[in-house]
Design a protein around this motif. Structure first.
Motif, PDB file in Angstrom:
ATOM      1  N   ARG A   6       1.046  -1.455  -0.331  1.00  0.00           N
ATOM      2  CA  ARG A   6       0.036   0.063   0.061  1.00  0.00           C
ATOM      3  C   ARG A   6       0.621   1.725  -0.036  1.00  0.00           C
ATOM      4  NH1 ARG A   6      -3.541  -0.775   5.252  1.00  0.00           N
ATOM      5  NH2 ARG A   6      -4.671  -2.799   3.895  1.00  0.00           N
ATOM      6  N   ASN A  41       4.372  -0.017  -4.123  1.00  0.00           N
ATOM      7  CA  ASN A  41       3.534  -1.678  -4.567  1.00  0.00           C
ATOM      8  C   ASN A  41       5.313  -1.916  -5.931  1.00  0.00           C
ATOM      9  OD1 ASN A  41       3.500   1.044  -6.794  1.00  0.00           O
ATOM     10  ND2 ASN A  41       0.963   0.494  -7.239  1.00  0.00           N
ATOM     11  N   TRP A  79       4.742  -8.780  -3.806  1.00  0.00           N
ATOM     12  CA  TRP A  79       4.063  -9.142  -4.858  1.00  0.00           C
ATOM     13  C   TRP A  79       3.772 -11.256  -5.053  1.00  0.00           C
ATOM     14  CZ3 TRP A  79      -0.198  -7.061  -5.253  1.00  0.00           C
ATOM     15  CH2 TRP A  79       0.051  -5.848  -5.318  1.00  0.00           C
ATOM     16  N   ARG A 119      -8.269 -11.591  -7.773  1.00  0.00           N
ATOM     17  CA  ARG A 119      -7.387 -10.243  -7.867  1.00  0.00           C
ATOM     18  C   ARG A 119      -5.825  -9.944  -7.782  1.00  0.00           C
ATOM     19  NH1 ARG A 119     -10.141 -10.244  -3.572  1.00  0.00           N
ATOM     20  NH2 ARG A 119      -9.078  -9.249  -2.117  1.00  0.00           N
ATOM     21  N   HIS A 120      -5.602  -9.934  -6.515  1.00  0.00           N
ATOM     22  CA  HIS A 120      -4.092  -9.933  -6.298  1.00  0.00           C
ATOM     23  C   HIS A 120      -3.212  -9.947  -7.914  1.00  0.00           C
ATOM     24  CE1 HIS A 120      -5.180 -10.208  -1.655  1.00  0.00           C
ATOM     25  NE2 HIS A 120      -5.124  -8.799  -1.458  1.00  0.00           N
ATOM     26  N   THR A 121      -2.930 -11.363  -8.579  1.00  0.00           N
ATOM     27  CA  THR A 121      -2.295 -11.607  -9.882  1.00  0.00           C
ATOM     28  C   THR A 121      -2.805 -10.341 -10.567  1.00  0.00           C
ATOM     29  OG1 THR A 121      -3.877 -13.208 -10.760  1.00  0.00           O
ATOM     30  CG2 THR A 121      -2.038 -14.028  -9.674  1.00  0.00           C
ATOM     31  N   SER A 122      -3.800 -10.247 -10.676  1.00  0.00           N
ATOM     32  CA  SER A 122      -4.739  -8.892 -11.798  1.00  0.00           C
ATOM     33  C   SER A 122      -3.993  -7.967 -11.422  1.00  0.00           C
ATOM     34  CB  SER A 122      -6.211  -8.863 -11.651  1.00  0.00           C
ATOM     35  OG  SER A 122      -6.650 -10.316 -11.942  1.00  0.00           O
ATOM     36  N   GLN A 123      -3.972  -7.674 -10.112  1.00  0.00           N
ATOM     37  CA  GLN A 123      -2.912  -6.347  -9.688  1.00  0.00           C
ATOM     38  C   GLN A 123      -1.556  -5.725 -10.490  1.00  0.00           C
ATOM     39  OE1 GLN A 123      -3.533  -5.974  -5.839  1.00  0.00           O
ATOM     40  NE2 GLN A 123      -5.442  -4.786  -5.640  1.00  0.00           N
ATOM     41  N   ALA A 124      -0.945  -7.720 -10.017  1.00  0.00           N
ATOM     42  CA  ALA A 124       0.510  -7.395 -10.238  1.00  0.00           C
ATOM     43  C   ALA A 124       1.197  -7.109 -11.927  1.00  0.00           C
ATOM     44  CB  ALA A 124       0.506  -9.314  -8.950  1.00  0.00           C
ATOM     45  N   GLU A 159      -0.471  -5.595 -13.869  1.00  0.00           N
ATOM     46  CA  GLU A 159      -0.944  -4.743 -14.371  1.00  0.00           C
ATOM     47  C   GLU A 159       1.181  -3.643 -14.049  1.00  0.00           C
ATOM     48  OE1 GLU A 159      -3.752  -2.247 -12.310  1.00  0.00           O
ATOM     49  OE2 GLU A 159      -5.011  -3.196 -13.237  1.00  0.00           O
ATOM     50  N   ASN A 192      -1.790 -16.336 -11.617  1.00  0.00           N
ATOM     51  CA  ASN A 192      -3.311 -16.622 -12.698  1.00  0.00           C
ATOM     52  C   ASN A 192      -4.090 -16.840 -13.263  1.00  0.00           C
ATOM     53  OD1 ASN A 192      -4.818 -14.750 -14.899  1.00  0.00           O
ATOM     54  ND2 ASN A 192      -5.504 -14.201 -12.737  1.00  0.00           N
TER      55      ASN A 192
END
Length: 610
Positions: free
Chosen positions: A383, A386, A392, A410-415, A417, A429
């Motif tokens: 937070r 990042n 991650w 959710r976290h794999t999608s954020q990573a 990016e 993912n």
């Protein structure tokens, strides 16, 4: 002090060795003729290179200028003009032009100390060390009372670690130039660099006689005494520092650390407690006490002291991270686990906006098997920052271990990016979509990630195993088999590939001898693994070796109450003619969960359905 004094310097020896005119010797009395020696064949003189010729011409010009030292007023003015220009270009760091102007000034006035000094400085800055030392020596010969000329020459020597020569220059400076005793400190430091501890002590003492006691000198003398293993004198210097600076807690702490480092623990505790009386919140004093009590075996008091140190913002985050890393190296270890966890919590509480605090806390909690807490702290670290790939990676790995599908996706999608070219996030993912029973999406992610593993065959094999599983779910059996075979081509003992490939072949009733070979190989490597025993048992079942299957499944049930294993065991018992016990096992399978969709019919009809 001039710019020359600021540079680390070098050594040399060069050109201006003037020869003067040869003296005429008086005519000698005639001697008796002697036999003329046999003449040797004259060697041809060595042919000079263009560079050597140019250097000889330059040296000759300089020598001629030095010999012709008669100055007219016009020449003096011109020399001064060249000198001013040279200094200007030197300040502008245009060394070629500076050298050109200064040498013109020198040709007109070679016996000017300042010109020699500036030429020496310019040569030093351009790396022409021979000329640097020689012009510096010339400046000193002309004016032996200018301290800057000594400093330049000393620096030239020091930069080449010619400390003996540099020390001689400082000795001459201190003794020959009025009001130069301040350079005793330079001389003492020079002796320290040489490891000449006695000479350094003598020089520091001489400086103290001149200028009185100085904290920095006392500290350096203390370090010298420690190097000489003269602890008593080192401690006396420490006491002198404390007496001269009663309000300076740092000297008290240094004294406590010295006692602790030399295993004089009661003294270390006494002096550290004195520091705490002066500064009750001082974290360094608490750390000294924590270490001393630990060495004495008083672990409870040691833990109390280190926690007090951690509660202070004065112990900065980097120090706390280093200490926690020491704990990490010892984990898992029940004896220190609670202390490590408590210190990690204190760190995040005292430094609530420091990503490092949350990151190291997550590491401690992960090794203490507090995976949920670890994942939460990693997310707090992200937070605030990042950009850390490894954090991650820890987050998505924990998501997968906890089988938390929504979090993993959710976290794999954020990573992805942030790190779209990192194969590991495509892998997790794909795992997330596998958990979510979306095999088509899983395949897309896994195939995309596998393209990024061309230089990492081990990771490619992990993708292949996962693709084998997902293609099986899609009933694309040829692709599934090919993926497993690719994984086994890289590592013939890949346990996941051997297990899943052999099990899925048994479900399809295809290549059962090959499935038996792979499952048997796996059980041989892991004879107590209930999953692998179940696979092997089921392959034997498909081969109608019911007795062999029963043996393997009974081994599996010693450690497993999984519904699938129980149902398989019931099927085997039914084939062996024990329908009553088969129904009992099916009922247990239904209760345990994980049985097939046929389980209710089997129980109701007391018959085997496949």
């Amino acid at each position: 002090m001039t710019r020359a004094a600021l540079f680390s310097l070098l050594l040399s020896g060069l050109l201006l060795t003037g020869t003067g005119y040869a003296q005429q010797r008086p005519a000698a009395a005639p001697e008796k003729p002697v036999q003329e020696p046999v003449k040797k064949k004259k060697e041809k003189p060595k042919k000079l290179t263009r560079k050597e010729k140019k250097e000889m011409q330059r040296l000759a010009a300089l020598e001629a200028a030095k010999q012709n030292h008669q100055l007219t007023e016009k020449d003096r003015e011109l020399s001064e003009s060249y000198f001013v220009d040279g200094v200007k270009f030197l300040l502008l760091e245009d060394y070629n032009k500076a050298q050109e102007r200064l040498l013109k000034a020198y040709q007109l006035n070679p016996n000017n100390a300042a010109i020699n000094y500036k030429i020496a400085e310019t040569n030093l800055l351009t790396g022409n060390l021979k000329d640097a030392v020689n012009f510096a020596q010339a400046a000193l010969r002309i004016d032996a009372k200018n301290p800057y000329y000594y400093l330049l020459l000393a620096q030239v020597y020091s930069s080449q670690k010619q400390y003996d020569e540099a020390a001689k220059v400082y000795v001459s400076l201190v003794h020959d130039v009025p009001d130069s005793k301040e350079y005793l400190f330079n001389l003492a430091d020079l002796y320290l660099a040489q490891g000449k501890l006695n000479e350094a002590l003598t020089t520091f003492n001489e400086a103290e006689k001149e200028f009185g006691p100085l904290d920095e000198v006392s500290f350096k003398k203390q370090q010298i005494y420690l190097k000489q293993n003269n602890l008593d004198k080192a401690l006396l210097e420490g006491e002198a520092l404390i007496a001269a600076n009663p309000d300076e807690v740092r000297y008290v702490l240094a004294q406590a650390e010295m006692y602790a480092a030399n295993n004089r623990l009661p003294d270390a505790i006494r002096v550290a407690q004195k520091a705490l009386r002066q500064d009750p919140e001082n974290p360094q004093a608490h750390m000294i006490l924590a270490d001393a009590y630990r060495q004495q075996g008083n672990l409870a008091e040691s833990e109390s002291q280190i926690k007090q140190a951690f509660q202070s913002p004065g112990l900065n985050i980097d120090q706390k991270v280093r200490i926690l890393i020491d704990y990490l190296k010892q984990l898992p270890n029940p004896a220190i686990e609670k202390t490590a966890l408590d210190l990690a919590d204190i760190t995040t509480r005292v430094h609530p906006k420091e990503p490092k605090a949350y990151s190291v806390a997550g590491d401690v909690q992960l090794l203490a098997n507090k995976k949920q807490l670890a994942r939460d702290n990693y997310l707090r670290a992200l937070r605030y920052d990042n950009s850390h790939f490894k954090i991650w990676q820890q987050v998505v790995s924990i998501d997968a271990e906890l089988s938390q599908t929504d979090s993993l996706l959710r976290h794999t999608s954020q990573a992805l990016e942030l790190f779209p070219n990192q194969a590991v996030f495509w892998f997790y993912n794909g795992v997330g979509y596998t958990f979510a029973k979306q095999p088509a999406k899983a395949v897309r992610s896994l195939e995309q990630g596998r393209k990024l593993t061309t230089d990492n065959p081990e990771l490619s094999a992990q993708f292949d195993v996962q693709l084998g599983d997902v293609y099986h779910e899609l009933k694309e059996y040829d692709k599934s088999d090919a993926a497993y075979q690719a994984a086994l081509a890289f590592d013939a003992n890949n346990a996941q590939a051997l297990n899943n490939y052999s099990y899925y072949l048994s479900l399809r009733g295809k290549d059962l001898p090959k499935a038996k070979e792979m499952a048997g190989k796996l059980v041989k490597q892991f004879p107590d693994n209930d999953t692998y025993l179940d696979t092997y048992g089921w392959v034997l079942y498909k081969l109608k070796d019911y007795s062999g299957a029963r043996q393997q499944l009974e081994k599996a049930l010693k450690t497993s109450k999984d519904g699938t294993v129980l149902e398989h065991y019931g099927d085997v018992l039914f084939q062996l003619g024990d329908a009553a016990r088969a129904v009992e096992q099916w009922q247990l399978a239904r209760k345990a969960g994980g049985a097939s969709t046929l389980i209710d019919r089997k129980i109701k009809d007391r018959k085997l359905y496949e």
